[in-house]
Scaffold this motif. Structure first.
Motif, PDB file in Angstrom:
ATOM      1  N   ALA A  44     -53.303 -85.255 -44.248  1.00 48.84           N
ATOM      2  CA  ALA A  44     -54.399 -84.287 -44.368  1.00 48.84           C
ATOM      3  C   ALA A  44     -55.657 -84.800 -43.669  1.00 48.84           C
ATOM      4  O   ALA A  44     -56.366 -84.040 -43.012  1.00 48.84           O
ATOM      5  CB  ALA A  44     -54.694 -84.007 -45.838  1.00 48.84           C
ATOM      6  N   ILE A  45     -55.925 -86.093 -43.788  1.00 49.39           N
ATOM      7  CA  ILE A  45     -57.090 -86.683 -43.104  1.00 49.39           C
ATOM      8  C   ILE A  45     -56.906 -86.593 -41.596  1.00 49.39           C
ATOM      9  O   ILE A  45     -57.837 -86.204 -40.870  1.00 49.39           O
ATOM     10  CB  ILE A  45     -57.299 -88.151 -43.558  1.00 49.39           C
ATOM     11  CG1 ILE A  45     -57.742 -88.188 -45.017  1.00 49.39           C
ATOM     12  CG2 ILE A  45     -58.315 -88.847 -42.665  1.00 49.39           C
ATOM     13  CD1 ILE A  45     -57.755 -89.573 -45.639  1.00 49.39           C
ATOM     14  N   GLU A  46     -55.716 -86.909 -41.115  1.00 52.49           N
ATOM     15  CA  GLU A  46     -55.453 -86.830 -39.669  1.00 52.49           C
ATOM     16  C   GLU A  46     -55.583 -85.394 -39.160  1.00 52.49           C
ATOM     17  O   GLU A  46     -56.162 -85.159 -38.104  1.00 52.49           O
ATOM     18  CB  GLU A  46     -54.070 -87.394 -39.331  1.00 52.49           C
ATOM     19  CG  GLU A  46     -53.969 -88.894 -39.436  1.00 52.49           C
ATOM     20  CD  GLU A  46     -54.848 -89.631 -38.434  1.00 52.49           C
ATOM     21  OE1 GLU A  46     -55.330 -89.037 -37.441  1.00 52.49           O
ATOM     22  OE2 GLU A  46     -55.064 -90.832 -38.639  1.00 52.49           O
ATOM     23  N   ARG A  47     -55.048 -84.420 -39.911  1.00 53.05           N
ATOM     24  CA  ARG A  47     -55.179 -83.010 -39.501  1.00 53.05           C
ATOM     25  C   ARG A  47     -56.642 -82.599 -39.448  1.00 53.05           C
ATOM     26  O   ARG A  47     -57.076 -81.921 -38.520  1.00 53.05           O
ATOM     27  CB  ARG A  47     -54.417 -82.102 -40.465  1.00 53.05           C
ATOM     28  CG  ARG A  47     -52.922 -82.098 -40.285  1.00 53.05           C
ATOM     29  CD  ARG A  47     -52.258 -80.966 -41.063  1.00 53.05           C
ATOM     30  NE  ARG A  47     -52.596 -80.969 -42.475  1.00 53.05           N
ATOM     31  CZ  ARG A  47     -51.934 -81.620 -43.418  1.00 53.05           C
ATOM     32  NH1 ARG A  47     -50.876 -82.346 -43.094  1.00 53.05           N
ATOM     33  NH2 ARG A  47     -52.309 -81.541 -44.681  1.00 53.05           N
ATOM     34  N   ALA A  48     -57.420 -83.016 -40.434  1.00 48.42           N
ATOM     35  CA  ALA A  48     -58.842 -82.662 -40.470  1.00 48.42           C
ATOM     36  C   ALA A  48     -59.589 -83.317 -39.314  1.00 48.42           C
ATOM     37  O   ALA A  48     -60.466 -82.691 -38.701  1.00 48.42           O
ATOM     38  CB  ALA A  48     -59.451 -83.083 -41.796  1.00 48.42           C
ATOM     39  N   ARG A  49     -59.251 -84.562 -38.981  1.00 50.62           N
ATOM     40  CA  ARG A  49     -59.892 -85.248 -37.850  1.00 50.62           C
ATOM     41  C   ARG A  49     -59.554 -84.545 -36.540  1.00 50.62           C
ATOM     42  O   ARG A  49     -60.425 -84.351 -35.689  1.00 50.62           O
ATOM     43  CB  ARG A  49     -59.440 -86.711 -37.787  1.00 50.62           C
ATOM     44  CG  ARG A  49     -60.015 -87.563 -38.883  1.00 50.62           C
ATOM     45  CD  ARG A  49     -59.503 -88.980 -38.843  1.00 50.62           C
ATOM     46  NE  ARG A  49     -59.836 -89.614 -37.575  1.00 50.62           N
ATOM     47  CZ  ARG A  49     -59.135 -90.590 -37.010  1.00 50.62           C
ATOM     48  NH1 ARG A  49     -58.058 -91.048 -37.595  1.00 50.62           N
ATOM     49  NH2 ARG A  49     -59.508 -91.122 -35.875  1.00 50.62           N
ATOM     50  N   SER A  81     -56.395 -79.814 -45.471  1.00 49.14           N
ATOM     51  CA  SER A  81     -56.874 -79.498 -46.807  1.00 49.14           C
ATOM     52  C   SER A  81     -56.002 -80.234 -47.823  1.00 49.14           C
ATOM     53  O   SER A  81     -54.775 -80.149 -47.765  1.00 49.14           O
ATOM     54  CB  SER A  81     -56.806 -77.993 -47.033  1.00 49.14           C
ATOM     55  OG  SER A  81     -57.214 -77.690 -48.340  1.00 49.14           O
ATOM     56  N   TYR A  82     -56.660 -80.956 -48.719  1.00 42.83           N
ATOM     57  CA  TYR A  82     -55.937 -81.748 -49.700  1.00 42.83           C
ATOM     58  C   TYR A  82     -56.830 -81.911 -50.916  1.00 42.83           C
ATOM     59  O   TYR A  82     -58.045 -82.074 -50.785  1.00 42.83           O
ATOM     60  CB  TYR A  82     -55.603 -83.126 -49.110  1.00 42.83           C
ATOM     61  CG  TYR A  82     -54.881 -84.051 -50.052  1.00 42.83           C
ATOM     62  CD1 TYR A  82     -53.502 -84.058 -50.130  1.00 42.83           C
ATOM     63  CD2 TYR A  82     -55.587 -84.930 -50.863  1.00 42.83           C
ATOM     64  CE1 TYR A  82     -52.834 -84.915 -50.987  1.00 42.83           C
ATOM     65  CE2 TYR A  82     -54.929 -85.796 -51.722  1.00 42.83           C
ATOM     66  CZ  TYR A  82     -53.553 -85.779 -51.786  1.00 42.83           C
ATOM     67  OH  TYR A  82     -52.912 -86.630 -52.639  1.00 42.83           O
ATOM     68  N   ARG A  83     -56.225 -81.868 -52.097  1.00 42.53           N
ATOM     69  CA  ARG A  83     -56.984 -82.104 -53.326  1.00 42.53           C
ATOM     70  C   ARG A  83     -56.063 -82.764 -54.338  1.00 42.53           C
ATOM     71  O   ARG A  83     -54.941 -82.310 -54.551  1.00 42.53           O
ATOM     72  CB  ARG A  83     -57.536 -80.800 -53.889  1.00 42.53           C
ATOM     73  CG  ARG A  83     -58.359 -80.985 -55.139  1.00 42.53           C
ATOM     74  CD  ARG A  83     -59.019 -79.662 -55.540  1.00 42.53           C
ATOM     75  NE  ARG A  83     -59.615 -79.723 -56.837  1.00 42.53           N
ATOM     76  CZ  ARG A  83     -60.786 -80.274 -57.119  1.00 42.53           C
ATOM     77  NH1 ARG A  83     -61.493 -80.826 -56.170  1.00 42.53           N
ATOM     78  NH2 ARG A  83     -61.267 -80.268 -58.343  1.00 42.53           N
ATOM     79  N   GLU A  84     -56.562 -83.831 -54.950  1.00 37.62           N
ATOM     80  CA  GLU A  84     -55.798 -84.538 -55.972  1.00 37.62           C
ATOM     81  C   GLU A  84     -56.761 -85.049 -57.031  1.00 37.62           C
ATOM     82  O   GLU A  84     -57.777 -85.662 -56.715  1.00 37.62           O
ATOM     83  CB  GLU A  84     -55.041 -85.713 -55.351  1.00 37.62           C
ATOM     84  CG  GLU A  84     -54.284 -86.538 -56.358  1.00 37.62           C
ATOM     85  CD  GLU A  84     -53.595 -87.753 -55.742  1.00 37.62           C
ATOM     86  OE1 GLU A  84     -52.890 -88.452 -56.482  1.00 37.62           O
ATOM     87  OE2 GLU A  84     -53.770 -88.010 -54.531  1.00 37.62           O
ATOM     88  N   THR A 126     -61.699 -81.534 -47.185  1.00 37.85           N
ATOM     89  CA  THR A 126     -62.037 -80.156 -46.815  1.00 37.85           C
ATOM     90  C   THR A 126     -62.861 -80.211 -45.542  1.00 37.85           C
ATOM     91  O   THR A 126     -63.899 -80.869 -45.490  1.00 37.85           O
ATOM     92  CB  THR A 126     -62.840 -79.434 -47.912  1.00 37.85           C
ATOM     93  OG1 THR A 126     -63.909 -80.273 -48.339  1.00 37.85           O
ATOM     94  CG2 THR A 126     -61.980 -79.068 -49.083  1.00 37.85           C
ATOM     95  N   GLY A 127     -62.368 -79.504 -44.530  1.00 41.64           N
ATOM     96  CA  GLY A 127     -63.063 -79.543 -43.248  1.00 41.64           C
ATOM     97  C   GLY A 127     -63.089 -80.972 -42.737  1.00 41.64           C
ATOM     98  O   GLY A 127     -62.135 -81.719 -42.883  1.00 41.64           O
ATOM     99  N   PRO A 128     -64.196 -81.383 -42.169  1.00 42.27           N
ATOM    100  CA  PRO A 128     -64.282 -82.737 -41.618  1.00 42.27           C
ATOM    101  C   PRO A 128     -64.802 -83.769 -42.616  1.00 42.27           C
ATOM    102  O   PRO A 128     -65.387 -84.773 -42.235  1.00 42.27           O
ATOM    103  CB  PRO A 128     -65.271 -82.561 -40.463  1.00 42.27           C
ATOM    104  CG  PRO A 128     -66.194 -81.497 -40.958  1.00 42.27           C
ATOM    105  CD  PRO A 128     -65.339 -80.563 -41.776  1.00 42.27           C
TER     106      PRO A 128
END
Length: 156
Positions: free
Chosen positions: A142-147, A3-6, A64-66
């Motif tokens: 965050a992208i790697e964790r979501a993947r 989860s990441y938001r900027e 968020t999610g995938p």
């Protein structure tokens, strides 16, 4: 799940430059005509510049999610093959001499670092995404964790 938001807000210095630039450009109108036209022109310049800065500030990067959302574009992270946080020099190369015109790019002139996302199937026309960010390491993580979370869900 990752989860990441900027929000890619414009720096304060850009906003502070609106006033002197609008005044300088508008003041040149006094060389051509007197009266209310130069101040009107100053106001118009300030409105145009302010609108541009508000538009630049509206871009958001979100994991968020995938799914990755960068500005108005959306990428299913299952399509990503490689994710790399880039430093200033690497980002400059991919913004300039090594840029692919078919790539999806979200850049801002005040952000020097970026994240490179290579797509698994570039035959669809877009070989990679290049997303400017203030925190490339955090976005890439965050992208790697979501993947990884998406891979676990699809396997399990």
């Amino acid at each position: 799940m990752g989860s990441y938001r900027e929000r890619l807000l414009v720096p304060v210095g850009y906003w502070l430059l609106v006033v002197p630039v609008a005044v300088l450009l508008g003041a040149e109108g006094y060389f051509f005509v007197a009266g209310f036209f130069p101040p009107l022109f100053m106001g118009l310049i300030a409105i145009v510049m302010g609108t541009l800065l508000v538009n630049w500030s509206s871009a958001t990067i979100e994991v968020t999610g995938p799914v990755l959302r960068a500005g108005r574009a959306t990428l299913a992270l299952g399509e990503a093959a490689e994710v790399v946080a880039l430093d200033e020099r690497q980002s400059a190369l991919l913004r300039g001499p090594r840029a692919n015109p078919a790539a999806h790019i979200l850049l801002r002139p005040y952000l020097k670092r970026a994240v490179y996302i290579a797509l698994a199937d570039p035959s669809e026309g877009v070989p990679y995404w290049l997303i400017a960010t203030r925190h490339p390491e955090e976005l890439a993580a965050a992208i790697e964790r979501a993947r990884e979370a998406d891979d676990r869900q699809s396997v399990g």
